[in-house]
Design an enzyme around this catalytic site. Structure first.
Site, PDB file in Angstrom:
ATOM      1  N   ASP A   1       0.862  -1.164  -0.013  1.00  0.00           N
ATOM      2  CA  ASP A   1      -0.174  -0.091  -0.196  1.00  0.00           C
ATOM      3  C   ASP A   1       0.772   1.324   0.033  1.00  0.00           C
ATOM      4  O   ASP A   1       1.938   1.468   0.628  1.00  0.00           O
ATOM      5  CB  ASP A   1      -1.030   0.085   1.303  1.00  0.00           C
ATOM      6  CG  ASP A   1      -2.080   1.033   0.914  1.00  0.00           C
ATOM      7  OD1 ASP A   1      -3.116   0.578   0.984  1.00  0.00           O
ATOM      8  OD2 ASP A   1      -1.563   2.067   1.099  1.00  0.00           O
TER       9      ASP A   1
ATOM     10  N   ASN B   1     -12.891  -3.459   2.665  1.00  0.00           N
ATOM     11  CA  ASN B   1     -13.582  -2.392   2.706  1.00  0.00           C
ATOM     12  C   ASN B   1     -14.663  -2.313   1.800  1.00  0.00           C
ATOM     13  O   ASN B   1     -14.386  -2.484   0.617  1.00  0.00           O
ATOM     14  CB  ASN B   1     -12.931  -0.879   2.838  1.00  0.00           C
ATOM     15  CG  ASN B   1     -11.886  -0.831   4.228  1.00  0.00           C
ATOM     16  OD1 ASN B   1     -12.272  -1.197   5.059  1.00  0.00           O
ATOM     17  ND2 ASN B   1     -10.875  -0.059   3.696  1.00  0.00           N
TER      18      ASN B   1
ATOM     19  N   VAL C   1     -10.944   2.756  -3.520  1.00  0.00           N
ATOM     20  CA  VAL C   1     -10.478   2.206  -4.871  1.00  0.00           C
ATOM     21  C   VAL C   1     -11.685   0.735  -5.296  1.00  0.00           C
ATOM     22  O   VAL C   1     -11.776  -0.019  -4.454  1.00  0.00           O
ATOM     23  CB  VAL C   1      -9.142   1.680  -5.109  1.00  0.00           C
ATOM     24  CG1 VAL C   1      -8.970   0.844  -6.116  1.00  0.00           C
ATOM     25  CG2 VAL C   1      -8.119   2.749  -4.395  1.00  0.00           C
TER      26      VAL C   1
ATOM     27  N   HIS D   1     -10.117  -5.668  -2.881  1.00  0.00           N
ATOM     28  CA  HIS D   1      -8.850  -5.652  -2.297  1.00  0.00           C
ATOM     29  C   HIS D   1      -8.875  -6.307  -1.049  1.00  0.00           C
ATOM     30  O   HIS D   1      -9.869  -5.626  -0.193  1.00  0.00           O
ATOM     31  CB  HIS D   1      -8.028  -4.819  -2.671  1.00  0.00           C
ATOM     32  CG  HIS D   1      -8.668  -3.354  -2.131  1.00  0.00           C
ATOM     33  ND1 HIS D   1      -9.411  -2.535  -2.948  1.00  0.00           N
ATOM     34  CD2 HIS D   1      -8.298  -2.422  -1.207  1.00  0.00           C
ATOM     35  CE1 HIS D   1      -9.727  -1.709  -2.278  1.00  0.00           C
ATOM     36  NE2 HIS D   1      -9.176  -1.446  -0.954  1.00  0.00           N
TER      37      HIS D   1
HETATM   38  P1  AMP Z   1      -9.849   1.229   0.322  1.00  0.00           P
HETATM   39  O1  AMP Z   1      -9.995   2.580   1.079  1.00  0.00           O
HETATM   40  O2  AMP Z   1      -9.957   0.112   1.124  1.00  0.00           O
HETATM   41  O3  AMP Z   1     -10.277   1.224  -1.067  1.00  0.00           O
HETATM   42  O4  AMP Z   1      -8.220   0.931   0.053  1.00  0.00           O
HETATM   43  C1  AMP Z   1      -7.473   1.544  -1.109  1.00  0.00           C
HETATM   44  C2  AMP Z   1      -6.018   1.625  -0.839  1.00  0.00           C
HETATM   45  O5  AMP Z   1      -5.290   1.705  -2.120  1.00  0.00           O
HETATM   46  C3  AMP Z   1      -5.734   2.693   0.196  1.00  0.00           C
HETATM   47  O6  AMP Z   1      -5.106   1.933   1.386  1.00  0.00           O
HETATM   48  C4  AMP Z   1      -4.547   3.496  -0.489  1.00  0.00           C
HETATM   49  O7  AMP Z   1      -3.588   4.022   0.305  1.00  0.00           O
HETATM   50  C5  AMP Z   1      -4.405   2.441  -1.448  1.00  0.00           C
HETATM   51  N1  AMP Z   1      -3.288   2.903  -2.841  1.00  0.00           N
HETATM   52  C6  AMP Z   1      -3.929   3.795  -3.402  1.00  0.00           C
HETATM   53  N2  AMP Z   1      -3.149   4.183  -4.469  1.00  0.00           N
HETATM   54  C7  AMP Z   1      -2.270   3.430  -4.464  1.00  0.00           C
HETATM   55  C8  AMP Z   1      -1.127   2.972  -5.267  1.00  0.00           C
HETATM   56  N3  AMP Z   1      -0.862   3.880  -6.291  1.00  0.00           N
HETATM   57  N4  AMP Z   1      -0.441   1.883  -5.133  1.00  0.00           N
HETATM   58  C9  AMP Z   1      -0.565   1.163  -3.731  1.00  0.00           C
HETATM   59  N5  AMP Z   1      -1.658   1.597  -2.944  1.00  0.00           N
HETATM   60  C10 AMP Z   1      -2.354   2.518  -3.196  1.00  0.00           C
END
Ligand code: AMP
Length: 114
Positions: free
Chosen positions: A30, A87, A96, A100
């Site tokens: 992350d 989430n 996102v 995941h």
């Molecule tokens: P969520 O809030 O559960 O959708 O988690 C999305 C996660 O993606 C967050 O913890 C972000 O920090 C992570 N994230 C966003 N962009 C990237 C990226 N380019 N590479 C790695 N992690 C990312």
């Protein structure tokens, strides 16, 4: 639901620190870690949210969790413990929309998560 930045990571169009890969799953660090270890495990075939998963995805969802456990054992923190989180949508804090599993480790987690 269309493509997300995780699709770009799968296609190597944007960089990521990939720590796990098999035919169907990618694991990468992350970018904004919430624990000393914070890895995201994603299916290569995108599913937008947990709500969009179907019974046909059952094995894949199980394999995402097994990939987390395998990584924890490989890295040596399985016995000490870790947390896995999915989430879903606004109240779940999803940002996102490519399903995941967060794998968090390296510190004691709080409960409830807040
Ligand atoms: P969520 O809030 O559960 O959708 O988690 C999305 C996660 O993606 C967050 O913890 C972000 O920090 C992570 N994230 C966003 N962009 C990237 C990226 N380019 N590479 C790695 N992690 C990312």
């Amino acid at each position: 639901m269309g493509d997300t930045l995780f699709g770009k990571i799968i296609r190597r169009e944007i960089p990521a620190e990939i720590v796990y890969e098999d035919d169907d799953i990618l694991g990468f660090r992350d970018v904004n870690p919430q624990a000393p270890v914070h890895v995201l495990f994603i299916p290569k075939q995108p599913i937008a949210t947990l709500n969009d998963a179907t019974p046909a995805d059952a094995a894949l969802l199980g394999r995402l969790l097994l990939a987390c456990a395998a990584y924890a054992k490989q890295e040596g923190f399985a016995e000490q413990g870790y947390r896995t989180v999915v989430n879903c949508n606004e109240h779940g804090g999803q940002t996102v929309f490519h399903l995941h599993v967060h794998l968090l480790a390296g510190r004691t987690m709080q409960w409830p998560p807040g």
